[in-house]
Design an enzyme around this catalytic site. Structure first.
Site, mmCIF file in Angstrom:
data_model
loop_
_atom_site.group_PDB
_atom_site.id
_atom_site.type_symbol
_atom_site.label_atom_id
_atom_site.label_comp_id
_atom_site.label_asym_id
_atom_site.label_seq_id
_atom_site.Cartn_x
_atom_site.Cartn_y
_atom_site.Cartn_z
ATOM 1 N N PHE A 128 0.850 -1.196 0.000
ATOM 2 C CA PHE A 128 0.000 0.000 0.000
ATOM 3 C C PHE A 128 0.882 1.240 0.000
ATOM 4 O O PHE A 128 1.750 1.386 0.855
ATOM 5 C CB PHE A 128 -0.940 0.039 1.205
ATOM 6 C CG PHE A 128 -1.861 1.237 1.163
ATOM 7 C CD1 PHE A 128 -2.985 1.236 0.355
ATOM 8 C CD2 PHE A 128 -1.572 2.384 1.892
ATOM 9 C CE1 PHE A 128 -3.810 2.356 0.273
ATOM 10 C CE2 PHE A 128 -2.391 3.515 1.815
ATOM 11 C CZ PHE A 128 -3.513 3.489 1.007
ATOM 12 N N ASP A 214 9.212 2.917 1.943
ATOM 13 C CA ASP A 214 7.990 3.586 2.399
ATOM 14 C C ASP A 214 7.815 3.273 3.883
ATOM 15 O O ASP A 214 7.349 2.208 4.264
ATOM 16 C CB ASP A 214 6.785 3.080 1.592
ATOM 17 C CG ASP A 214 5.464 3.711 2.037
ATOM 18 O OD1 ASP A 214 5.426 4.292 3.147
ATOM 19 O OD2 ASP A 214 4.473 3.603 1.291
ATOM 20 N N LYS A 243 2.319 9.965 8.432
ATOM 21 C CA LYS A 243 1.555 9.546 9.612
ATOM 22 C C LYS A 243 2.014 10.157 10.955
ATOM 23 O O LYS A 243 1.533 11.204 11.322
ATOM 24 C CB LYS A 243 1.482 8.024 9.654
ATOM 25 C CG LYS A 243 0.622 7.489 8.482
ATOM 26 C CD LYS A 243 0.023 6.142 8.751
ATOM 27 C CE LYS A 243 -1.129 5.839 7.815
ATOM 28 N NZ LYS A 243 -0.779 5.155 6.569
HETATM 29 C C1 LIG Z 1 -0.961 5.442 5.128
HETATM 30 C C2 LIG Z 1 0.083 5.005 4.174
HETATM 31 C C3 LIG Z 1 0.300 5.685 2.967
HETATM 32 C C4 LIG Z 1 -0.573 6.825 2.489
HETATM 33 O O1 LIG Z 1 -0.513 7.932 3.324
HETATM 34 P P1 LIG Z 1 -1.635 9.098 3.169
HETATM 35 O O2 LIG Z 1 -1.186 10.123 4.181
HETATM 36 O O3 LIG Z 1 -2.948 8.480 3.496
HETATM 37 O O4 LIG Z 1 -1.555 9.584 1.792
HETATM 38 C C5 LIG Z 1 1.329 5.246 2.151
HETATM 39 N N1 LIG Z 1 2.096 4.208 2.497
HETATM 40 C C6 LIG Z 1 1.922 3.533 3.655
HETATM 41 C C7 LIG Z 1 2.827 2.403 3.991
HETATM 42 C C8 LIG Z 1 0.905 3.903 4.524
HETATM 43 O O5 LIG Z 1 0.699 3.211 5.646
#
Ligand SMILES: *Cc1c(COP(=O)(O)O)cnc(C)c1O
Length: 389
Positions: A128, A214, A243
């Site tokens: 994701f 990420d 986050k």
């Molecule tokens: C939450 C998340 C995203 C997306 O972040 P947003 O602030 O919702 O755009 C991308 N990568 C990972 C691993 C995430 O947990």
């Protein structure tokens, strides 16, 4: 429920009015233990006084100017992140998806600098990376793609935690980078084998690819190190954060090291809000609180303890397939869909999440007391046992 808002979320029937530490209170005065932290955002709990004060003070001084000018708070936050991560440079934005967009633009341009006409990024199944067009295209979940083709191209997908599948791509001249989560969060809390990231580091070095991590969910202490890559003593070329970086103040960051820092130049990328004084004041306060209270080293051991408590309590429970986690990122996988447990837990004053249909995901705040973690274990074990009975 609401006809004013776009129909993008199936919301639970609860309205929170305020929060303090690891608890929230709804409009009826009922309190809830928060074991989700707004999906790994409020790691330091709700209404943390030091963070609220920093935001308050900054809002009364200066909230926003523009990236057309010098922003000392932004430079200061960048220095802190660089010191903690061993990266070289930072671009600030407002969300995780934007941080990953930045990473993907760096990868594409890095390829074009080497005259690669179709720069391609290796991404994982079950990953994701966000909801914008490029990040949803990178995401390894067909449900997220449905209805949004044509996707952005320039991705090759391989299974997660499979070094050989990536090695097999070594003679593909179009590949410029690997984008991977150190632990897959939305995908169900999947932890790769020890050494996976170190192997990817080697493959990237050999092939001159960028290793792009990420850490939007795993970063800022969640797994018991500032960044999950630090468990393997490597450093990526590109690192994305969001986050927990602002504990609720929207802020994202894309960090680069070495050659990845030399890619973007003025005119290539930008943002109106990204890195404004208000967001950076929150980020600085978050780092201060994490450091001053030595939260991160304690999360490694507290996470181990929490995991052990769940494993012991559910050891003989049929229907529990796996209990896994690192630090305060825990997944309990059942043998059947269990989405309804979110509502069951809510009724009992506990906030949890279910991801991938069958995996209970816990992302507790770092400020939970040991009484509160005991309450979390007792309540949730009870819910699981009743559900599986
Ligand atoms: C939450 C998340 C995203 C997306 O972040 P947003 O602030 O919702 O755009 C991308 N990568 C990972 C691993 C995430 O947990």
């Amino acid at each position: 429920m609401s006809t004013q808002l776009m129909n993008t979320y199936a919301r639970l029937p609860v309205t929170f009015e305020k929060g303090r530490g690891a608890t929230l209170q709804d409009t009826d005065g009922k309190t809830y233990l928060d074991a989700l932290s707004g999906i790994a955002v409020c790691s330091l709990g709700h209404s943390h006084p030091a963070i609220s004060d920093a935001i308050c003070l900054q809002s009364k001084t200066l909230m926003h100017t523009s990236n057309l000018y010098q922003i000392p708070k932004q430079t200061e936050l960048a220095s802190q992140l660089i010191k903690l991560s061993d990266m070289d440079r930072v671009f600030f934005c407002n969300s995780g998806a934007e941080a990953n967009e930045t990473a993907l633009k760096i990868a594409k341009k890095y390829g074009h600098q080497q005259n690669i006409a179709q720069p391609t990024v290796v991404v994982m199944e079950n990953s994701f990376h966000g909801r914008t067009m490029a990040t949803l295209s990178a995401t390894g979940n067909p449900k997220v793609h449905e209805g949004f083709t044509p996707l952005v191209d320039g991705f090759i997908r391989v299974p997660f935690n499979d070094v050989k599948a990536i090695q097999a791509l070594s003679n593909n001249p179009n590949i410029v980078a690997i984008l991977v989560e150190p632990i897959q969060g939305e995908g169900g809390v999947h932890i790769p084998e020890t050494g996976y990231l170190a192997e990817l580091r080697k493959i990237c070095d050999t092939n001159n690819w960028l290793l792009m991590l990420d850490e939007i969910q795993t970063g800022m202490g969640r797994t018991g190190e500032w960044f999950a890559f630090q468990h393997e003593s490597i450093v990526p070329d590109v690192l994305t954060l969001a986050k927990a970086l602002g504990n609720g103040m929207p802020i994202g960051a894309c960090l680069t090291k070495g050659k990845a820092s030399e890619v973007l130049v003025p005119g290539n990328h930008g943002t109106t809000f990204g890195g404004n004084p208000l967001a950076c004041a929150a980020g600085l306060a978050v780092i201060n609180v994490l450091e001053a209270n030595h939260y991160i080293p304690s999360i490694a051991s507290k996470g181990d303890k929490l995991l052990k408590q769940f494993k012991e309590a559910l050891v003989n429970q049929t229907g529990v397939l796996d209990i896994r986690g690192k630090g305060y990122m825990i997944g309990i996988q059942l043998d059947r869909p269990c989405g309804e447990l979110v509502a069951t837990a809510l009724e009992q004053g506990l906030l949890i999440n279910v991801t991938r249909g069958d995996t209970i995901r816990l992302l507790p705040t770092f400020v939970m007391s040991s009484e509160q973690t005991d309450e979390l274990v007792n309540t949730l074990v009870d819910i699981i046992q009743n559900f599986l009975k």
